[in-house]
Design an enzyme around this catalytic site. Sequence first.
Site, PDB file in Angstrom:
ATOM      1  N   LYS A 121      -8.151  22.165  53.572  1.00  0.00           N
ATOM      2  CA  LYS A 121      -8.505  22.765  52.281  1.00  0.00           C
ATOM      3  C   LYS A 121      -8.868  21.664  51.287  1.00  0.00           C
ATOM      4  O   LYS A 121      -9.870  21.752  50.573  1.00  0.00           O
ATOM      5  CB  LYS A 121      -7.336  23.600  51.736  1.00  0.00           C
ATOM      6  CG  LYS A 121      -7.125  24.901  52.497  1.00  0.00           C
ATOM      7  CD  LYS A 121      -5.814  25.574  52.141  1.00  0.00           C
ATOM      8  CE  LYS A 121      -5.561  26.777  53.038  1.00  0.00           C
ATOM      9  NZ  LYS A 121      -4.222  27.358  52.895  1.00  0.00           N
TER      10      LYS A 121
ATOM     11  N   GLN B 158       1.093  26.115  49.720  1.00  0.00           N
ATOM     12  CA  GLN B 158       0.987  26.395  51.151  1.00  0.00           C
ATOM     13  C   GLN B 158       2.274  27.068  51.649  1.00  0.00           C
ATOM     14  O   GLN B 158       3.370  26.565  51.436  1.00  0.00           O
ATOM     15  CB  GLN B 158       0.735  25.087  51.918  1.00  0.00           C
ATOM     16  CG  GLN B 158       0.477  25.277  53.393  1.00  0.00           C
ATOM     17  CD  GLN B 158      -0.779  26.095  53.692  1.00  0.00           C
ATOM     18  OE1 GLN B 158      -1.822  25.872  53.097  1.00  0.00           O
ATOM     19  NE2 GLN B 158      -0.672  27.059  54.594  1.00  0.00           N
TER      20      GLN B 158
ATOM     21  N   ASP C 224      -5.465  32.130  45.550  1.00  0.00           N
ATOM     22  CA  ASP C 224      -5.123  32.779  46.816  1.00  0.00           C
ATOM     23  C   ASP C 224      -5.124  34.307  46.663  1.00  0.00           C
ATOM     24  O   ASP C 224      -5.161  35.033  47.648  1.00  0.00           O
ATOM     25  CB  ASP C 224      -3.712  32.341  47.264  1.00  0.00           C
ATOM     26  CG  ASP C 224      -3.757  31.386  48.447  1.00  0.00           C
ATOM     27  OD1 ASP C 224      -4.785  31.366  49.142  1.00  0.00           O
ATOM     28  OD2 ASP C 224      -2.758  30.673  48.665  1.00  0.00           O
TER      29      ASP C 224
END
Length: 297
Positions: free
Chosen positions: A53, A97, A120
């Site tokens: 990412k 994460q 997200d």
Amino acid sequence: MAEIISGTAIRKEILSELKQEIQEMHEKHGIVPGLATILVGNNPASVSYVTLKAKTAKDIGCLEIQDNRPENISEQELLDIIRQYNDDPRIHGILVQLPLPRHINENKVLYAIDPDKDVDGFHPVNVGRMLIGGEVTGFLPCTPAGIQEMLVRSGTELSGAEVVVVGRSNIVGKPLSVLLAQKGRGGNATVTMVHTGTRNLAEHCRRADVLIVAAGRPGLVQADWIKPGATVIDVGVNRIGFNETTGKPILSGDVDFEAAEKIAGKITPVPGGVGPMTIAMLMKNTVLSAKRHLNLC
Ligand code: NAD
């Protein structure tokens, strides 16, 4: 033989569009989108996801801060770090994460992220905004949004189509079912969401013009569950063994690919299908957030 919908190729297309947008943003406004990725501990899978990412964000011209913290960080320390990024004007997207260590309450952490930086799309405010639909003011969750985007870009007709989604998780099945039923681009479908409590799973699948499988069960969907010519999106990523030479895991989806590609009209492979789209949509959300912070949209 079915046409292959390549997530890898579509991701490339999207990233190149975003790179262009970021360059223009920088030239006209003197800023670039900023993404903070927070990793707690050193779980190998998480490290590799975060690294990818971060690398992708840098490649397209974002400011990227990779913030790695030790496994034993306290919940309070983590919450404080998130608040700092919430207040940092250089940062437009914050990603934590998952999974987090057991001593940290995941929801508490995710809910501490400013919803306007929640790229997200997991914050309940953004889940609510997605459910209400209409003018998109929040962030769509990346995997469902990526699936919708690949359906649109592959020319799959969704308006009026019978869509069957296998799985009802909060990160894939449920939000995806909502997105595809909404009015507008990539929506307007008649959606059936099936799950472990469904009777006659195969019968539902056979009706689908678009069959999306997110169950995490290798080989669940057989060729005779697929309507001839249907579009099949395989979200499943299952480790079914290890390559003895490379030591790398062998991945399989939820669909019996070899048999299914003889029946389906279009199909996604695993790997190289849905997976690459998730990162592309994360980058798209980060750019969108920067544009919103600049009042450009
Ligand atoms: P999950 O385990 O949270 O949910 C699976 C869902 O499938 C459940 O709702 C369950 O009801 C349903 N299900 C399971 N077995 C079933 C069966 N035999 N019949 C009917 N329904 C069944 O999983 P998830 O997080 O939604 O992920 C699903 C799969 O997608 C996993 O393989 C995961 O690794 C993969 N995934 C891929 C991406 C990506 O970017 N490619 C992202 C998220 C998840």
